[in-house]
Scaffold this motif. Sequence first.
Motif, PDB file in Angstrom:
ATOM      1  N   LEU A   4      -2.852 -22.547   7.514  1.00 48.22           N
ATOM      2  CA  LEU A   4      -1.578 -23.000   6.948  1.00 48.22           C
ATOM      3  C   LEU A   4      -0.676 -21.825   6.591  1.00 48.22           C
ATOM      4  CD1 LEU A   4       0.091 -25.501   5.988  1.00 48.22           C
ATOM      5  CD2 LEU A   4      -0.839 -25.034   3.717  1.00 48.22           C
ATOM      6  N   CYS A   5      -1.192 -20.914   5.775  1.00 48.71           N
ATOM      7  CA  CYS A   5      -0.355 -19.789   5.325  1.00 48.71           C
ATOM      8  C   CYS A   5      -1.251 -18.714   4.728  1.00 48.71           C
ATOM      9  CB  CYS A   5       0.663 -20.273   4.295  1.00 48.71           C
ATOM     10  SG  CYS A   5       2.034 -19.120   4.024  1.00 48.71           S
ATOM     11  N   VAL A   6      -1.395 -17.608   5.430  1.00 48.12           N
ATOM     12  CA  VAL A   6      -2.283 -16.532   4.996  1.00 48.12           C
ATOM     13  C   VAL A   6      -1.488 -15.240   4.822  1.00 48.12           C
ATOM     14  CG1 VAL A   6      -4.326 -17.560   6.047  1.00 48.12           C
ATOM     15  CG2 VAL A   6      -2.906 -15.998   7.397  1.00 48.12           C
ATOM     16  N   PRO A   7      -2.030 -14.276   4.067  1.00 43.38           N
ATOM     17  CA  PRO A   7      -1.296 -13.036   3.787  1.00 43.38           C
ATOM     18  C   PRO A   7      -1.079 -12.187   5.038  1.00 43.38           C
ATOM     19  CG  PRO A   7      -3.184 -13.289   2.312  1.00 43.38           C
ATOM     20  CD  PRO A   7      -3.316 -14.330   3.364  1.00 43.38           C
ATOM     21  N   GLU A   8      -0.076 -11.340   4.960  1.00 42.68           N
ATOM     22  CA  GLU A   8       0.198 -10.352   6.000  1.00 42.68           C
ATOM     23  C   GLU A   8       0.021  -8.966   5.383  1.00 42.68           C
ATOM     24  OE1 GLU A   8       1.450  -9.473  10.031  1.00 42.68           O
ATOM     25  OE2 GLU A   8       0.673 -11.252   9.003  1.00 42.68           O
ATOM     26  N   ILE A   9      -0.919  -8.202   5.880  1.00 42.24           N
ATOM     27  CA  ILE A   9      -1.207  -6.859   5.363  1.00 42.24           C
ATOM     28  C   ILE A   9      -0.938  -5.879   6.493  1.00 42.24           C
ATOM     29  CG2 ILE A   9      -2.900  -5.392   4.220  1.00 42.24           C
ATOM     30  CD1 ILE A   9      -2.365  -7.988   2.690  1.00 42.24           C
ATOM     31  N   ARG A  10       0.173  -5.137   6.402  1.00 44.22           N
ATOM     32  CA  ARG A  10       0.528  -4.279   7.532  1.00 44.22           C
ATOM     33  C   ARG A  10       1.129  -2.938   7.111  1.00 44.22           C
ATOM     34  NH1 ARG A  10       5.518  -7.078  10.690  1.00 44.22           N
ATOM     35  NH2 ARG A  10       4.023  -8.787  10.915  1.00 44.22           N
ATOM     36  N   GLY A  11       1.181  -2.645   5.807  1.00 43.42           N
ATOM     37  CA  GLY A  11       1.875  -1.443   5.361  1.00 43.42           C
ATOM     38  C   GLY A  11       1.004  -0.460   4.596  1.00 43.42           C
ATOM     39  N   ASN A  12       1.474  -0.082   3.418  1.00 40.85           N
ATOM     40  CA  ASN A  12       0.830   0.954   2.607  1.00 40.85           C
ATOM     41  C   ASN A  12      -0.178   0.403   1.593  1.00 40.85           C
ATOM     42  OD1 ASN A  12       2.056   3.417   3.579  1.00 40.85           O
ATOM     43  ND2 ASN A  12       3.982   2.673   2.704  1.00 40.85           N
ATOM     44  N   GLU A  13      -0.612  -0.836   1.788  1.00 33.01           N
ATOM     45  CA  GLU A  13      -1.525  -1.437   0.810  1.00 33.01           C
ATOM     46  C   GLU A  13      -2.773  -0.583   0.609  1.00 33.01           C
ATOM     47  OE1 GLU A  13       0.856  -4.881   2.475  1.00 33.01           O
ATOM     48  OE2 GLU A  13      -0.117  -3.081   3.282  1.00 33.01           O
ATOM     49  N   TRP A  14      -3.443  -0.188   1.694  1.00 37.80           N
ATOM     50  CA  TRP A  14      -4.669   0.610   1.577  1.00 37.80           C
ATOM     51  C   TRP A  14      -4.381   1.959   0.899  1.00 37.80           C
ATOM     52  CZ3 TRP A  14      -9.456  -1.120   2.318  1.00 37.80           C
ATOM     53  CH2 TRP A  14      -9.650  -2.264   3.099  1.00 37.80           C
ATOM     54  N   LYS A  15      -3.289   2.589   1.283  1.00 37.26           N
ATOM     55  CA  LYS A  15      -2.933   3.905   0.746  1.00 37.26           C
ATOM     56  C   LYS A  15      -2.707   3.846  -0.761  1.00 37.26           C
ATOM     57  CE  LYS A  15       0.703   7.438   1.005  1.00 37.26           C
ATOM     58  NZ  LYS A  15       1.979   7.801   1.668  1.00 37.26           N
ATOM     59  N   TYR A  16      -1.895   2.885  -1.211  1.00 36.47           N
ATOM     60  CA  TYR A  16      -1.554   2.803  -2.631  1.00 36.47           C
ATOM     61  C   TYR A  16      -2.760   2.379  -3.467  1.00 36.47           C
ATOM     62  CZ  TYR A  16       3.352   2.972  -1.063  1.00 36.47           C
ATOM     63  OH  TYR A  16       4.552   3.320  -0.497  1.00 36.47           O
ATOM     64  N   ILE A  17      -3.532   1.421  -2.959  1.00 37.14           N
ATOM     65  CA  ILE A  17      -4.721   0.979  -3.695  1.00 37.14           C
ATOM     66  C   ILE A  17      -5.743   2.105  -3.778  1.00 37.14           C
ATOM     67  CG2 ILE A  17      -6.703  -0.592  -3.628  1.00 37.14           C
ATOM     68  CD1 ILE A  17      -4.758  -2.717  -2.499  1.00 37.14           C
ATOM     69  N   LYS A  18      -5.904   2.855  -2.692  1.00 38.67           N
ATOM     70  CA  LYS A  18      -6.837   3.994  -2.715  1.00 38.67           C
ATOM     71  C   LYS A  18      -6.422   5.028  -3.757  1.00 38.67           C
ATOM     72  CE  LYS A  18      -9.179   7.329   0.280  1.00 38.67           C
ATOM     73  NZ  LYS A  18      -9.008   8.480  -0.615  1.00 38.67           N
ATOM     74  N   GLU A  19      -5.110   5.235  -3.887  1.00 37.01           N
ATOM     75  CA  GLU A  19      -4.628   6.168  -4.912  1.00 37.01           C
ATOM     76  C   GLU A  19      -5.047   5.712  -6.309  1.00 37.01           C
ATOM     77  OE1 GLU A  19      -0.403   7.557  -6.853  1.00 37.01           O
ATOM     78  OE2 GLU A  19      -0.450   7.148  -4.695  1.00 37.01           O
ATOM     79  N   CYS A  20      -4.963   4.393  -6.562  1.00 33.72           N
ATOM     80  CA  CYS A  20      -5.418   3.860  -7.848  1.00 33.72           C
ATOM     81  C   CYS A  20      -6.910   4.125  -8.041  1.00 33.72           C
ATOM     82  CB  CYS A  20      -5.158   2.357  -7.923  1.00 33.72           C
ATOM     83  SG  CYS A  20      -3.425   1.871  -7.910  1.00 33.72           S
ATOM     84  N   ASP A  22      -8.754   6.448  -6.537  1.00 35.83           N
ATOM     85  CA  ASP A  22      -9.023   7.884  -6.607  1.00 35.83           C
ATOM     86  C   ASP A  22      -8.691   8.469  -7.970  1.00 35.83           C
ATOM     87  OD1 ASP A  22      -9.911   7.908  -4.010  1.00 35.83           O
ATOM     88  OD2 ASP A  22      -8.020   8.642  -3.157  1.00 35.83           O
ATOM     89  N   THR A  23      -7.680   7.883  -8.645  1.00 36.21           N
ATOM     90  CA  THR A  23      -7.233   8.417  -9.934  1.00 36.21           C
ATOM     91  C   THR A  23      -7.778   7.642 -11.124  1.00 36.21           C
ATOM     92  OG1 THR A  23      -5.231   7.058  -9.850  1.00 36.21           O
ATOM     93  CG2 THR A  23      -5.094   9.281  -8.901  1.00 36.21           C
ATOM     94  N   ASN A  24      -8.538   6.575 -10.844  1.00 36.67           N
ATOM     95  CA  ASN A  24      -9.116   5.708 -11.896  1.00 36.67           C
ATOM     96  C   ASN A  24      -8.085   4.852 -12.629  1.00 36.67           C
ATOM     97  OD1 ASN A  24     -11.811   6.354 -11.464  1.00 36.67           O
ATOM     98  ND2 ASN A  24     -11.723   8.139 -12.832  1.00 36.67           N
ATOM     99  N   TRP A  25      -6.847   4.802 -12.157  1.00 33.76           N
ATOM    100  CA  TRP A  25      -5.840   3.939 -12.779  1.00 33.76           C
ATOM    101  C   TRP A  25      -5.900   2.556 -12.124  1.00 33.76           C
ATOM    102  CZ3 TRP A  25      -3.738   5.142 -17.199  1.00 33.76           C
ATOM    103  CH2 TRP A  25      -3.560   6.485 -17.548  1.00 33.76           C
ATOM    104  N   VAL A  26      -6.862   1.758 -12.543  1.00 37.58           N
ATOM    105  CA  VAL A  26      -7.080   0.459 -11.911  1.00 37.58           C
ATOM    106  C   VAL A  26      -6.734  -0.717 -12.822  1.00 37.58           C
ATOM    107  CG1 VAL A  26      -8.875   1.358 -10.389  1.00 37.58           C
ATOM    108  CG2 VAL A  26      -9.523   0.397 -12.611  1.00 37.58           C
ATOM    109  N   SER A  27      -6.526  -0.459 -14.097  1.00 37.97           N
ATOM    110  CA  SER A  27      -6.298  -1.547 -15.042  1.00 37.97           C
ATOM    111  C   SER A  27      -4.808  -1.731 -15.307  1.00 37.97           C
ATOM    112  CB  SER A  27      -7.083  -1.289 -16.333  1.00 37.97           C
ATOM    113  OG  SER A  27      -7.128  -2.450 -17.127  1.00 37.97           O
TER     114      SER A  27
END
Length: 367
Positions: A4-20, A22-27
């Motif tokens: 029906l309707c699923v997310p589209e992941i095609r940009g900097n999602e992995w990069k930005y989340i990895k930065e969180c 790597d720096t422990n800023w997850v909360s």
Amino acid sequence: MIPLCVPEIRGNEWKYIKECLDTNWVSSAGGYVDKFEEDFSRYLNIKKAVVTVNGTSAIHLALKALEIGKGDEVVVPSLTFISPVNAIRYLEANPVFVDVSRDTFVMDAEKIEEAITPSTKAILVVHIYGHPVDMDKIMNIAKKHNLYVIEDATESLGSLYKGKHTGTIGDIGCFSFNGNKLITTGAGGMLVTNNEEIGERAKYLSTQTKTILDNGGFYHEEIGYNYRMPNILAAMGCAQLEFIEEYIKIKRENALLYNKLLKDVKGISVPAEKEYAKNVYWLYSIIIEDDFGITRDELIKELKENGIDSRPFFSPVHKMPPYVNYRYLDMSVTEELAYRGINLPSSVGLKKEEIKIICDTIRKFNK
């Protein structure tokens, strides 16, 4: 299965989340929370945005920030996901249900005034499936009766009313970033307003009304809510927002193709787009009329058996057990649309070939 309707992941999602990571800023602290609010405000051209844990919490905060409470009435459509109605009851206020327009599926502004009483405090509009409500009429009624206007724009991010983004016209707008929305953070929401005082109040309430003392301790002057979005989800939101215009373009192109392929099918009414509106078509929605040959529910079953996911329109809230005793006006259009309406696959990643398969399959069962 065509979903029906699923997310589209095609940009900097992995990069930005990895930065969180790597720096422990997850909360709930971290730079992406502020950045997401700032980027979202800039995109909508609005003064204040407050990120939240989901769309329901944003609506709850909106009502709370406007001091809507026990015994107050809030005019709301019954053809909606139940979330905005539940939020009204969280504060012991009372929903008053009004009907919708048959062609756009959204609140019928012509039917609002008869629902207003001395207890009415606000109008909560829902831009259902992406089409904007006629906001000029809503705002005129609100001004006449001294009412607040809250926009549930959780399904209409990217839609425009006379060139203005939905969610930015009333006193407060609310958005959702659930996995099936135009852009997603997995779970999440946003409250927006041009009233900075209301915005600051909402932010304060969303963070447990926390004041940090000189010694680093916490002090709370009133009851608050833990409605903060984690930095790791805000990072995903920043990445998603970078592609929003491309996603809107795809959604509208897909809707135009659906319209082209279905508009001449006997027994199908395709969605309208009023002259004042630019519809993002969050879900592409059609009406199955009597002369189609089979019922809406029969069509849903046939589509599923052919590998195509679909969904009926929302069930009327005024007919659900928690709300059967609340006041409502004539609901004939709402009840008819709930019986006839169907949402077709609407993912950003939906291929043109898949739309043709869906429409050919629908035609096959047109009798």
